[in-house]
Design an enzyme around this catalytic site. Structure first.
Site, PDB file in Angstrom:
ATOM      1  N   SER A 104       0.789  -1.232   0.000  1.00 33.52           N
ATOM      2  CA  SER A 104       0.000   0.000   0.000  1.00 33.52           C
ATOM      3  C   SER A 104       0.823   1.285   0.000  1.00 33.52           C
ATOM      4  CB  SER A 104      -0.963   0.013   1.188  1.00 33.52           C
ATOM      5  OG  SER A 104      -0.244   0.076   2.405  1.00 33.52           O
ATOM      6  N   HIS A 138       0.988   4.098   7.090  1.00 33.24           N
ATOM      7  CA  HIS A 138       0.504   4.941   5.996  1.00 33.24           C
ATOM      8  C   HIS A 138       0.878   6.396   6.249  1.00 33.24           C
ATOM      9  CE1 HIS A 138      -2.883   2.075   4.381  1.00 33.24           C
ATOM     10  NE2 HIS A 138      -1.657   1.707   3.995  1.00 33.24           N
ATOM     11  N   ASP A 143      -7.719   5.922   4.104  1.00 33.14           N
ATOM     12  CA  ASP A 143      -8.149   4.868   5.012  1.00 33.14           C
ATOM     13  C   ASP A 143      -9.581   5.162   5.476  1.00 33.14           C
ATOM     14  OD1 ASP A 143      -5.605   3.968   4.573  1.00 33.14           O
ATOM     15  OD2 ASP A 143      -4.883   4.306   6.602  1.00 33.14           O
TER      16      ASP A 143
END
Length: 136
Positions: A25, A75, A100
Site C-alpha cells: 500500500s 501509511h 483509510d
C-alpha cells in the site's frame, strides 16, 4: 561476556524501533518485506520519543492501530482535521486510491517513520523472514 550483553541490549533497543511492511500500500516509498525504522510514542522503557498530538504533520508516515485492520498500519498523513475541538488525522497509503476508512486519533498512533534529509529510513527486503514466520 560483556560484549554479548551489549549485543543483546542493542538488539532489544533496535527491535522496538523497526516495523515490517506487510503490504504494497505504500509503494514506491517502500515495499512488502521492507523494514522501516521508527521513533515511538512510548518505548518499552517509558521514554516518549515524540508526541502524536503535536509532532505529526501532513506528509509524515506513521504506524497506527487501525479500527479496520488487525495489525498496525503504516501509511502517510494526508490531512489534519479539528472536529469539535479534537484532532484527527486523515491517512492514506501512497499506492491506494482512497484514504483509510476512518479518521485516526492521536491516541491510535504508535510510531512515526524516521526520515533523513526527507527520505524515509527503510531497510529493504529483510522483513520477509518475519512475514514468512507469521504467515502474513
Amino acid at each position: 561476556m560483556t560484549s554479548y550483553a551489549i549485543i543483546i541490549i542493542v538488539a532489544v533497543l533496535l527491535s522496538s524501533h523497526l516495523s515490517v511492511v506487510v503490504s504494497g500500500s505504500m509503494e514506491p516509498a517502500f515495499y512488502r518485506g521492507d523494514i522501516v525504522a521508527t521513533e515511538n510514542v512510548q518505548t518499552y522503557y517509558g521514554v516518549h520519543e515524540f508526541d502524536p498530538y503535536n509532532d505529526v504533520k501532513v506528509g509524515d508516515v506513521v504506524v497506527y492501530n487501525a479500527e479496520w485492520y488487525p495489525e498496525p498500519v503504516i501509511h502517510r498523513v494526508i490531512g489534519i482535521e479539528d472536529i469539535n475541538g479534537s484532532k484527527y488525522y486523515l491517512i492514506k497509503g501512497d499506492n491506494n486510491d482512497v484514504a483509510d476508512p476512518y479518521l485516526v486519533t492521536p491516541d491510535q498512533i504508535r510510531a512515526k517513520v524516521i526520515t533523513i534529509n526527507n527520505s524515509l529510513l527503510v531497510i529493504p527486503k529483510i522483513g520477509y523472514i518475519t512475514i514468512w514466520f507469521r504467515g502474513l
